[in-house]
Design an enzyme around this catalytic site. Structure first.
Site, mmCIF file in Angstrom:
data_model
loop_
_atom_site.group_PDB
_atom_site.id
_atom_site.type_symbol
_atom_site.label_atom_id
_atom_site.label_comp_id
_atom_site.label_asym_id
_atom_site.label_seq_id
_atom_site.Cartn_x
_atom_site.Cartn_y
_atom_site.Cartn_z
ATOM 1 C CE LYS A 1 67.960 31.683 20.255
ATOM 2 N NZ LYS A 1 67.129 30.682 20.796
ATOM 3 C CG ASN B 1 69.867 16.532 35.053
ATOM 4 O OD1 ASN B 1 69.599 17.520 34.373
ATOM 5 N ND2 ASN B 1 69.160 15.414 34.988
ATOM 6 C CD GLU C 1 66.296 29.854 13.556
ATOM 7 O OE1 GLU C 1 67.064 30.375 14.384
ATOM 8 O OE2 GLU C 1 65.716 28.772 13.761
ATOM 9 C CB ALA D 1 61.450 27.272 28.275
ATOM 10 C CB SER E 1 71.246 31.719 18.783
ATOM 11 O OG SER E 1 70.988 31.197 17.507
ATOM 12 C CG HIS F 1 68.502 34.761 16.369
ATOM 13 N ND1 HIS F 1 68.011 33.459 16.413
ATOM 14 C CD2 HIS F 1 69.670 34.685 15.705
ATOM 15 C CE1 HIS F 1 68.855 32.650 15.789
ATOM 16 N NE2 HIS F 1 69.873 33.370 15.358
ATOM 17 C CG ASN F 2 64.767 31.765 17.859
ATOM 18 O OD1 ASN F 2 65.943 32.095 17.847
ATOM 19 N ND2 ASN F 2 64.349 30.711 18.521
HETATM 20 P P1 NBP Z 1 64.968 20.129 27.725
HETATM 21 O O1 NBP Z 1 64.241 21.362 27.323
HETATM 22 O O2 NBP Z 1 64.615 18.864 27.042
HETATM 23 O O3 NBP Z 1 64.791 19.923 29.295
HETATM 24 C C1 NBP Z 1 65.328 18.786 29.932
HETATM 25 C C2 NBP Z 1 65.987 19.202 31.208
HETATM 26 O O4 NBP Z 1 65.053 19.876 32.065
HETATM 27 C C3 NBP Z 1 66.482 17.969 31.973
HETATM 28 O O5 NBP Z 1 67.695 18.317 32.588
HETATM 29 C C4 NBP Z 1 65.363 17.763 32.985
HETATM 30 O O6 NBP Z 1 65.767 17.036 34.117
HETATM 31 C C5 NBP Z 1 65.077 19.192 33.345
HETATM 32 N N1 NBP Z 1 63.819 19.396 34.075
HETATM 33 C C6 NBP Z 1 62.538 19.287 33.668
HETATM 34 BR BR1 NBP Z 1 62.022 18.706 32.025
HETATM 35 N N2 NBP Z 1 61.641 19.590 34.604
HETATM 36 C C7 NBP Z 1 62.375 19.906 35.685
HETATM 37 C C8 NBP Z 1 62.030 20.317 36.982
HETATM 38 N N3 NBP Z 1 60.757 20.479 37.355
HETATM 39 N N4 NBP Z 1 63.019 20.550 37.853
HETATM 40 C C9 NBP Z 1 64.303 20.387 37.495
HETATM 41 N N5 NBP Z 1 64.704 20.013 36.251
HETATM 42 C C10 NBP Z 1 63.750 19.772 35.366
HETATM 43 O O7 NBP Z 1 66.549 20.372 27.614
HETATM 44 P P2 NBP Z 1 67.387 20.972 26.387
HETATM 45 O O8 NBP Z 1 66.898 20.468 25.092
HETATM 46 O O9 NBP Z 1 68.808 20.789 26.753
HETATM 47 O O10 NBP Z 1 67.028 22.527 26.435
HETATM 48 C C11 NBP Z 1 67.300 23.325 27.558
HETATM 49 C C12 NBP Z 1 66.840 24.740 27.254
HETATM 50 O O11 NBP Z 1 67.547 25.219 26.111
HETATM 51 C C13 NBP Z 1 65.358 24.854 26.887
HETATM 52 O O12 NBP Z 1 64.858 26.077 27.341
HETATM 53 C C14 NBP Z 1 65.344 24.848 25.397
HETATM 54 O O13 NBP Z 1 64.239 25.487 24.818
HETATM 55 C C15 NBP Z 1 66.623 25.567 25.091
HETATM 56 N N6 NBP Z 1 67.167 25.133 23.796
HETATM 57 C C16 NBP Z 1 67.824 25.989 23.086
HETATM 58 C C17 NBP Z 1 68.337 25.608 21.880
HETATM 59 C C18 NBP Z 1 69.085 26.599 21.130
HETATM 60 O O14 NBP Z 1 69.393 26.405 19.970
HETATM 61 N N7 NBP Z 1 69.394 27.688 21.747
HETATM 62 C C19 NBP Z 1 68.221 24.346 21.377
HETATM 63 C C20 NBP Z 1 67.574 23.478 22.118
HETATM 64 C C21 NBP Z 1 67.051 23.888 23.341
HETATM 65 P P3 NBP Z 1 65.668 15.428 34.127
HETATM 66 O O15 NBP Z 1 66.861 14.951 33.370
HETATM 67 O O16 NBP Z 1 65.702 15.092 35.546
HETATM 68 O O17 NBP Z 1 64.374 15.080 33.444
#
Ligand code: NBP
Length: 486
Positions: A182, A32, A189, A76, A128, A185-186
């Site tokens: 995906k 990380n 949803e 993202a 998802s 899907h959303n």
């Molecule tokens: P976040 O979307 O909150 O992102 C946080 C992570 O991104 C941390 O590890 C942070 O590092 C890292 N990061 C950032 Br911000 N900028 C960065 C950079 N320039 N270089 C390297 N690392 C960087 O995390 P999440 O909520 O776990 O979501 C991750 C992905 O999954 C997203 O795309 C999100 O949309 C998706 N998602 C999907 C679902 C689902 O149901 N499928 C749910 C929630 C999220 P740090 O710790 O050093 O700040």
């Protein structure tokens, strides 16, 4: 010891996917940007499986078996590009970069093309199921090259949700196909939640059924053809009592729905590929209207309902029997509207497949939405059966499949009554009503589009075609109004 896979980005989604991989016997290298997240994960869950702690991307890459698989789970957008840029010089030909975040499919297509030119595989994976799914088994929609799936697929299938033992993960198609599916899907949803909200509003506003009682109604509906995760949790939310006031929680929550963008992307893409995803678009707009709180405060005090005072919803739906009938009508309207949302979503996939060169398998896609994801529903089993035929024999629209055509016919009178009641008593039901309009538009022999063509020809000489002969025609509107062949 080499790791089977590396995960960079250990916020909630990345951490949970890493734990899921480790719990399933894979050795997972962790990274990380800020090391504190890596350490927190190891401290809390390090005993769940084999993890390798790394402090830099170079260390992460060094710790991996070949071909290397690096799963990016960062925010993202620009962060994904930033991580890719740092990773590329560290990787060798044939290695695989996986983006498991909610990336926009066009970005995935762009990244895949750039990385393919460098001899790397780039796999955009739709995941998802939220945090819980990531940990215990999400529905997984991988895109990218077929070759990359040979190396990555077994791993993803192992950690995915299972439906009757079958993994909810299958290769979707090249480049952005996984993220596209995906996204749709959303979108579905969004529509699914909106029709549930409309049902709730109508039952309360017209028949006076309060949230706690409605929890029972939804629980009952969950034993019907509506059975699904979202109906199940609707019952849970409706019966939740606010700790402070003792009111139903739903009455103290601000009625302004948030959105992170995937519904909006679906609606925009629907417009771009020429697919009328009205239920999804209306759901996005319904959230937008709900968020216009300042405007709503003014319009609420200003706009009249314009309802005939002699009409009383309580009189119409007040008796126990009438209420029961109305609840059943709403259930049918909900089911029919939900079918329309699925039909539109699947149609959109076909249109996008043609646009972007993906051979999307609708049966397989329905199969992997059956568990692990938010729209999981019994209905998906029936959708799979509807598409269980060679492509040329598949229904042109889900509503044409005999089982769904029959279901719609059964729902129609109730659906019309509910939409009419919503309009009569001034309750907004944008997806119930637009879905019915979509159905009626497909059903009608002639549409007023003929008049639209006439108007277009009048003001812009856009020409028209005739029903009785081949060719393109124009009426000389500003001349003698005779018709000429254009
Ligand atoms: P976040 O979307 O909150 O992102 C946080 C992570 O991104 C941390 O590890 C942070 O590092 C890292 N990061 C950032 Br911000 N900028 C960065 C950079 N320039 N270089 C390297 N690392 C960087 O995390 P999440 O909520 O776990 O979501 C991750 C992905 O999954 C997203 O795309 C999100 O949309 C998706 N998602 C999907 C679902 C689902 O149901 N499928 C749910 C929630 C999220 P740090 O710790 O050093 O700040």
């Amino acid at each position: 010891m080499s790791a089977h896979i590396g995960v960079t980005g250990l916020a909630v989604m990345g951490a949970n996917l890493a734990r899921n991989l480790a719990r399933n016997g894979y050795t997972v290298a962790l990274h990380n940007r800020s090391a504190s997240r890596t350490d927190a994960l190891l401290q809390a869950h390090g005993s769940e499986g084999e993890f390798i702690r790394t402090g830099t991307l170079a260390e992460l890459v060094e710790s991996l078996e070949r071909p290397r698989r690096v799963l990016i789970m960062v925010k993202a957008g620009a962060p994904v590009d930033a991580v890719i840029e740092d990773l590329v010089p560290l990787l060798d030909e044939g290695d695989i970069i996986i983006d498991g975040g909610n990336s926009f499919f066009e970005e995935t297509r762009r990244r895949e093309e750039t990385l393919r030119a460098k001899g790397l595989h780039f796999v955009g994976v739709g995941v998802s199921g939220g945090e819980e799914g990531a940990l215990n088994g999400p529905s997984i929609m991988p895109g990218g090259s077929r070759e990359s799936y040979d190396s990555l697929g077994p791993m993803l299938e192992t950690i995915s949700a299972k439906y009757n033992g079958e993994p909810c993960c299958t290769w979707i198609g090249t480049d952005g196909a996984g993220h596209y599916v995906k996204m749709v899907h959303n979108g579905i949803e969004y529509a699914d939640m909106q029709v549930i909200g409309e049902a709730f509003d109508l039952m309360r506003s017209l028949a006076g059924i309060e949230p706690r009682e409605q929890a029972g109604v939804f629980r009952e509906w969950n034993t019907t053809d509506l059975a699904s995760y979202l109906i199940e949790i609707t019952a849970e939310v409706l019966e939740q009592e606010d700790e402070t006031t003792g009111h139903p929680l739903v009455d103290v929550v601000v009625d302004s729905a948030g959105q992170k963008g995937t519904g909006r992307w679906t609606a925009i893409s629907g417009l771009e590929v020429g697919s009328p995803v009205t239920a999804i678009a209306e759901s996005v707009f319904a959230r937008s209207i709900s968020s216009q709180r300042e405007l709503r405060a003014v319009t609420n005090a200003t706009f009249s309902a314009g309802i005939d005072e002699t009409l009383s919803a309580q009189e119409k739906y007040g008796s126990a029997e009438d209420r029961q009938d109305f609840v059943e009508d709403v259930r049918r309207a909900l089911y029919a509207s939900k079918l329309v949302a699925y039909a539109q979503g699947l149609d959109m996939l076909v249109a996008a497949g043609e646009e972007f060169g993906w051979e999307l398998d609708l049966k397989a896609i329905a199969s992997l939405w059956r568990a692990g994801c938010i729209i999981r529903a019994d209905l998906l089993d029936t959708i799979m059966k509807a598409y269980d035929a060679p492509r040329e024999e598949q229904p042109k629209n889900l509503l044409l499949a005999p089982e769904f055509n029959e279901a719609i016919n059964e729902c129609l009178p109730a659906w019309r009554r509910v939409v009419a009641a919503a309009a009569t008593y001034g309750v907004p039901a944008p997806v119930f009503s637009s879905s019915l309009a979509y159905y009626d538009s497909l059903r009608r022999d002639r549409l007023p589009a003929a008049l639209t063509q006439g108007l277009r020809d009048y003001f812009g000489a856009h020409t028209y075609q005739r029903v009785d002969k081949e060719g393109t025609f124009h009426t000389q509107w500003s001349g003698d109004r005779g018709e000429i062949e254009a």
